[in-house]
Scaffold this active site. Structure first.
Site, PDB file in Angstrom:
ATOM      1  N   TYR A 154       8.611 -15.161  74.452  1.00 27.02           N
ATOM      2  CA  TYR A 154       7.156 -15.266  74.349  1.00 27.02           C
ATOM      3  C   TYR A 154       6.521 -14.687  75.605  1.00 27.02           C
ATOM      4  O   TYR A 154       6.899 -15.076  76.724  1.00 27.02           O
ATOM      5  CB  TYR A 154       6.729 -16.735  74.139  1.00 27.02           C
ATOM      6  CG  TYR A 154       7.215 -17.235  72.801  1.00 27.02           C
ATOM      7  CD1 TYR A 154       6.485 -16.974  71.639  1.00 27.02           C
ATOM      8  CD2 TYR A 154       8.436 -17.881  72.680  1.00 27.02           C
ATOM      9  CE1 TYR A 154       6.963 -17.370  70.396  1.00 27.02           C
ATOM     10  CE2 TYR A 154       8.924 -18.278  71.432  1.00 27.02           C
ATOM     11  CZ  TYR A 154       8.180 -18.017  70.302  1.00 27.02           C
ATOM     12  OH  TYR A 154       8.661 -18.383  69.066  1.00 27.02           O
ATOM     13  N   SER A 155       5.579 -13.766  75.427  1.00 28.71           N
ATOM     14  CA  SER A 155       4.890 -13.176  76.572  1.00 28.71           C
ATOM     15  C   SER A 155       4.090 -14.257  77.275  1.00 28.71           C
ATOM     16  O   SER A 155       3.461 -15.090  76.631  1.00 28.71           O
ATOM     17  CB  SER A 155       3.918 -12.095  76.113  1.00 28.71           C
ATOM     18  OG  SER A 155       4.547 -11.172  75.279  1.00 28.71           O
ATOM     19  N   CYS A 336       1.046  -4.121  72.969  1.00 29.58           N
ATOM     20  CA  CYS A 336       1.767  -5.381  72.790  1.00 29.58           C
ATOM     21  C   CYS A 336       1.326  -6.050  71.494  1.00 29.58           C
ATOM     22  O   CYS A 336       0.138  -6.068  71.165  1.00 29.58           O
ATOM     23  CB  CYS A 336       1.505  -6.308  73.977  1.00 29.58           C
ATOM     24  SG  CYS A 336       2.595  -7.749  73.991  1.00 29.58           S
ATOM     25  N   GLU A 376       5.630  -3.132  74.378  1.00 25.24           N
ATOM     26  CA  GLU A 376       6.403  -4.350  74.112  1.00 25.24           C
ATOM     27  C   GLU A 376       5.920  -4.918  72.777  1.00 25.24           C
ATOM     28  O   GLU A 376       4.933  -5.652  72.717  1.00 25.24           O
ATOM     29  CB  GLU A 376       6.239  -5.368  75.231  1.00 25.24           C
ATOM     30  CG  GLU A 376       7.243  -6.494  75.117  1.00 25.24           C
ATOM     31  CD  GLU A 376       7.463  -7.216  76.441  1.00 25.24           C
ATOM     32  OE1 GLU A 376       8.351  -6.796  77.210  1.00 25.24           O
ATOM     33  OE2 GLU A 376       6.725  -8.165  76.707  1.00 25.24           O
ATOM     34  N   TYR A 378       6.975  -6.520  68.758  1.00 24.34           N
ATOM     35  CA  TYR A 378       7.980  -7.388  68.128  1.00 24.34           C
ATOM     36  C   TYR A 378       7.664  -7.629  66.670  1.00 24.34           C
ATOM     37  O   TYR A 378       6.610  -7.267  66.200  1.00 24.34           O
ATOM     38  CB  TYR A 378       8.082  -8.714  68.882  1.00 24.34           C
ATOM     39  CG  TYR A 378       6.754  -9.327  69.320  1.00 24.34           C
ATOM     40  CD1 TYR A 378       6.010 -10.146  68.476  1.00 24.34           C
ATOM     41  CD2 TYR A 378       6.232  -9.060  70.602  1.00 24.34           C
ATOM     42  CE1 TYR A 378       4.807 -10.693  68.880  1.00 24.34           C
ATOM     43  CE2 TYR A 378       5.029  -9.609  71.013  1.00 24.34           C
ATOM     44  CZ  TYR A 378       4.313 -10.432  70.150  1.00 24.34           C
ATOM     45  OH  TYR A 378       3.131 -10.961  70.551  1.00 24.34           O
TER      46      TYR A 378
HETATM   47  P1  FAD Z   1      12.440 -17.367  62.996  1.00 22.78           P
HETATM   48  O1  FAD Z   1      12.997 -18.680  62.622  1.00 22.78           O
HETATM   49  O2  FAD Z   1      13.209 -16.538  63.970  1.00 22.78           O
HETATM   50  O3  FAD Z   1      12.149 -16.533  61.689  1.00 22.78           O
HETATM   51  C1  FAD Z   1      11.646 -15.208  61.758  1.00 22.78           C
HETATM   52  C2  FAD Z   1      10.827 -14.912  60.512  1.00 22.78           C
HETATM   53  O4  FAD Z   1      11.648 -14.971  59.358  1.00 22.78           O
HETATM   54  C3  FAD Z   1       9.706 -15.923  60.275  1.00 22.78           C
HETATM   55  O5  FAD Z   1       8.528 -15.230  59.922  1.00 22.78           O
HETATM   56  C4  FAD Z   1      10.205 -16.782  59.127  1.00 22.78           C
HETATM   57  O6  FAD Z   1       9.134 -17.296  58.355  1.00 22.78           O
HETATM   58  C5  FAD Z   1      11.045 -15.800  58.371  1.00 22.78           C
HETATM   59  N1  FAD Z   1      12.132 -16.437  57.580  1.00 22.78           N
HETATM   60  C6  FAD Z   1      12.850 -17.541  57.874  1.00 22.78           C
HETATM   61  N2  FAD Z   1      13.751 -17.807  56.912  1.00 22.78           N
HETATM   62  C7  FAD Z   1      13.651 -16.823  55.990  1.00 22.78           C
HETATM   63  C8  FAD Z   1      14.321 -16.517  54.787  1.00 22.78           C
HETATM   64  N3  FAD Z   1      15.312 -17.270  54.321  1.00 22.78           N
HETATM   65  N4  FAD Z   1      13.929 -15.401  54.112  1.00 22.78           N
HETATM   66  C9  FAD Z   1      12.934 -14.621  54.574  1.00 22.78           C
HETATM   67  N5  FAD Z   1      12.270 -14.854  55.727  1.00 22.78           N
HETATM   68  C10 FAD Z   1      12.624 -15.930  56.424  1.00 22.78           C
HETATM   69  N6  FAD Z   1       5.492 -14.330  69.404  1.00 22.78           N
HETATM   70  C11 FAD Z   1       4.330 -14.976  69.653  1.00 22.78           C
HETATM   71  O7  FAD Z   1       3.843 -15.739  68.814  1.00 22.78           O
HETATM   72  N7  FAD Z   1       3.673 -14.832  70.854  1.00 22.78           N
HETATM   73  C12 FAD Z   1       4.151 -14.014  71.836  1.00 22.78           C
HETATM   74  O8  FAD Z   1       3.526 -13.886  72.907  1.00 22.78           O
HETATM   75  C13 FAD Z   1       5.391 -13.327  71.594  1.00 22.78           C
HETATM   76  N8  FAD Z   1       5.909 -12.509  72.529  1.00 22.78           N
HETATM   77  C14 FAD Z   1       7.072 -11.858  72.285  1.00 22.78           C
HETATM   78  C15 FAD Z   1       7.583 -11.009  73.273  1.00 22.78           C
HETATM   79  C16 FAD Z   1       8.748 -10.310  73.052  1.00 22.78           C
HETATM   80  C17 FAD Z   1       9.278  -9.390  74.130  1.00 22.78           C
HETATM   81  C18 FAD Z   1       9.427 -10.461  71.809  1.00 22.78           C
HETATM   82  C19 FAD Z   1      10.695  -9.701  71.531  1.00 22.78           C
HETATM   83  C20 FAD Z   1       8.926 -11.296  70.834  1.00 22.78           C
HETATM   84  C21 FAD Z   1       7.751 -12.006  71.056  1.00 22.78           C
HETATM   85  N9  FAD Z   1       7.224 -12.883  70.089  1.00 22.78           N
HETATM   86  C22 FAD Z   1       6.035 -13.524  70.344  1.00 22.78           C
HETATM   87  C23 FAD Z   1       7.923 -13.165  68.817  1.00 22.78           C
HETATM   88  C24 FAD Z   1       8.823 -14.418  68.992  1.00 22.78           C
HETATM   89  O9  FAD Z   1       9.864 -14.127  69.902  1.00 22.78           O
HETATM   90  C25 FAD Z   1       9.474 -14.890  67.687  1.00 22.78           C
HETATM   91  O10 FAD Z   1      10.147 -13.819  67.107  1.00 22.78           O
HETATM   92  C26 FAD Z   1       8.492 -15.474  66.690  1.00 22.78           C
HETATM   93  O11 FAD Z   1       7.805 -16.589  67.236  1.00 22.78           O
HETATM   94  C27 FAD Z   1       9.219 -15.938  65.425  1.00 22.78           C
HETATM   95  O12 FAD Z   1      10.212 -16.824  65.803  1.00 22.78           O
HETATM   96  P2  FAD Z   1      10.519 -18.147  64.953  1.00 22.78           P
HETATM   97  O13 FAD Z   1      11.701 -18.817  65.571  1.00 22.78           O
HETATM   98  O14 FAD Z   1       9.303 -18.945  64.734  1.00 22.78           O
HETATM   99  O15 FAD Z   1      10.939 -17.551  63.557  1.00 22.78           O
END
Ligand code: FAD
Ligand code: A2P
Length: 378
Positions: A154-155, A336, A376, A378
């Site tokens: 998360y940024s 971003c 950056e 994602y």
């Molecule tokens: P996950 O559990 O990892 O799931 C990912 C997606 O898949 C979700 O949309 C979920 O609904 C979907 N999913 C789950 N199960 C299934 C299934 N069976 N079939 C289909 N789809 C499915 N995010 C921010 O909100 N703010 C930030 O500032 C931010 N900064 C970032 C900076 C960087 C450098 C990077 C790489 C990413 C950043 N992100 C940011 C994104 C963050 O890291 C996560 O990827 C994001 O919050 C989703 O993670 P999660 O664990 O909630 O979802």
């Protein structure tokens, strides 16, 4: 008499048991919480008590920023020297345990989805610089492989001083990831994002497992304070720019005192209700009209010139001439947020380059080589 005393004690104990059985459930759960908090922390470097509280956060910040003295206790010497920048201080095997200070929904009712501003207390033990990210390891097991959940990045949306100006907190801007099931024609809670939902549902005092700080891509060129900064964001992509803009215009840090360029923010969100930190941008625009500009692309409220959705690339295109000119003079451009915006951005920029008789590939190569192009997504 001993017997009588024992009988009295027994009646007293029975009475206490009765009263607690009728006590409201809230009382019971609070007791449960207290017991859990008293346990030994999970990791040795855990923050065991919050060093800031939400009640005093704003007041502390106001006191700190309303002084005439420079806020510089977390600066390098000189302030733009990056050689000692914190990087990957905490890894997944030895994470830092922070505590949630606050979780606030920051979008209006008509926003598409939910975005939260989350303040985490790191007790001053996990310093970072503007433009870096934290990793968060959500609790629980990944059912797909039976292993513990891994970290998500998360940024960071606060400056190194944190929103309390004491250098003890970190702010994240997190969008709750949901899954829209086309068959159910509804959200499927079983498939919601693990970490973003965990963070948006967190409560003050909850422990949160952190890694990082990570990243060197989104740093500001502070050694050249005359540099223009063109910042393009979709949604939570605003996070690093909040930290930039607070550093440049809100805090009395050396970077802000010396900044002579233009900071130009482009933010793309669905509608007015989905705007992020708008009041902050309007305030800066009023106070620093010569050094700050902000433009919005509201995809579901505005149309681009072709009558389609107003995406961020369409908004940037409206100013393409000026942006190219500033880039030619050494401006830095940042992107971003949604990965999906980059093809549109690149296509738009290529079109503009062509219209100016330039080869886009060469232009981009030059900008990248000079460190002017920061992505950056994602
Ligand atoms: P996950 O559990 O990892 O799931 C990912 C997606 O898949 C979700 O949309 C979920 O609904 C979907 N999913 C789950 N199960 C299934 C299934 N069976 N079939 C289909 N789809 C499915 N995010 C921010 O909100 N703010 C930030 O500032 C931010 N900064 C970032 C900076 C960087 C450098 C990077 C790489 C990413 C950043 N992100 C940011 C994104 C963050 O890291 C996560 O990827 C994001 O919050 C989703 O993670 P999660 O664990 O909630 O979802
Ligand atoms: P829309 O949702 O109307 O298609 P999000 O709220 O999902 O984080 O998105 C932030 C903004 O980015 C929204 O306005 C969204 O528009 C927009 N967006 C979605 N896809 C793209 C894309 N490919 N290029 C640029 N902007 C996009």
């Amino acid at each position: 008499s001993l017997l009588r005393m024992l009988a009295k004690l027994f009646i007293l104990a029975a009475l206490v048991a009765c009263v607690s059985a009728f006590a409201p459930a809230r009382f019971g759960s609070r007791m449960g919480g207290a017991v859990r908090m008293a346990e030994e922390p999970w990791f040795p470097n855990s923050v065991t008590s919050n060093t800031v509280s939400m009640g005093t956060l704003e007041q502390t910040f106001n006191t700190a920023t309303n002084t005439e003295t420079l806020q510089n206790f977390l600066e390098a010497d000189p302030y733009y020297d990056m050689s000692n920048m914190p990087l990957n201080t905490f890894k997944a095997k030895e994470p830092h345990i922070g505590k949630i200070v606050s979780v606030k929904r920051i979008v209006g009712a008509q926003a598409t989805g939910e975005t939260c501003d989350i303040v985490i207390d790191h007790g001053g033990k996990m310093p970072y610089w503007e433009g870096q990210s934290y990793g968060v390891i959500p609790p629980g097991i990944n059912p797909k492989n039976g292993k513990p959940n891994v970290n998500r990045l998360y940024s960071i949306a606060s400056t190194r001083y944190g929103d309390d100006m004491k250098g003890t907190t970190t702010t994240l801007c997190v969008r709750r990831a949901t899954y829209w099931c086309p068959e159910l024609k509804a959200e499927d809670p079983a498939k919601k994002g693990v970490c973003s939902n965990y963070l948006c549902d967190a409560k003050p005092g909850d422990e949160v497992t952190l890694t990082g700080p990570a990243g060197k891509v989104m740093l500001m060129p502070e050694d050249k304070p005359e540099t223009d900064l063109i910042m393009v964001a979709t949604g939570t992509g605003i996070a690093p720019y909040r930290s930039f803009l607070r550093r440049l215009f809100v805090e009395k840090t050396p970077a802000g005192e010396n900044f002579k360029g233009l900071a130009w923010l482009f933010l793309g969100v669905a509608n007015t209700d989905a705007l992020l930190y708008d009041a902050d941008w309007q305030k800066i625009a009023k106070e620093f009209p010569d050094n700050f500009k902000v433009d919005y692309a509201l995809s579901r409220e505005q149309q681009n010139k072709k009558g389609g959705k107003m995406y961020i690339q369409d908004k940037v295109e409206e100013y393409a001439e000026e942006i190219f000119e500033r880039m030619d003079k050494g401006a830095h451009m940042y992107f971003c947020g949604l990965k999906g915006m980059m093809p549109g951005i690149l296509e738009m920029m290529e079109g503009v380059a062509k219209s100016k008789g330039k080869e886009w590939k060469d232009v981009l190569k030059e900008w990248k080589h000079a460190g002017q192009w920061h992505v950056e997504v994602y």
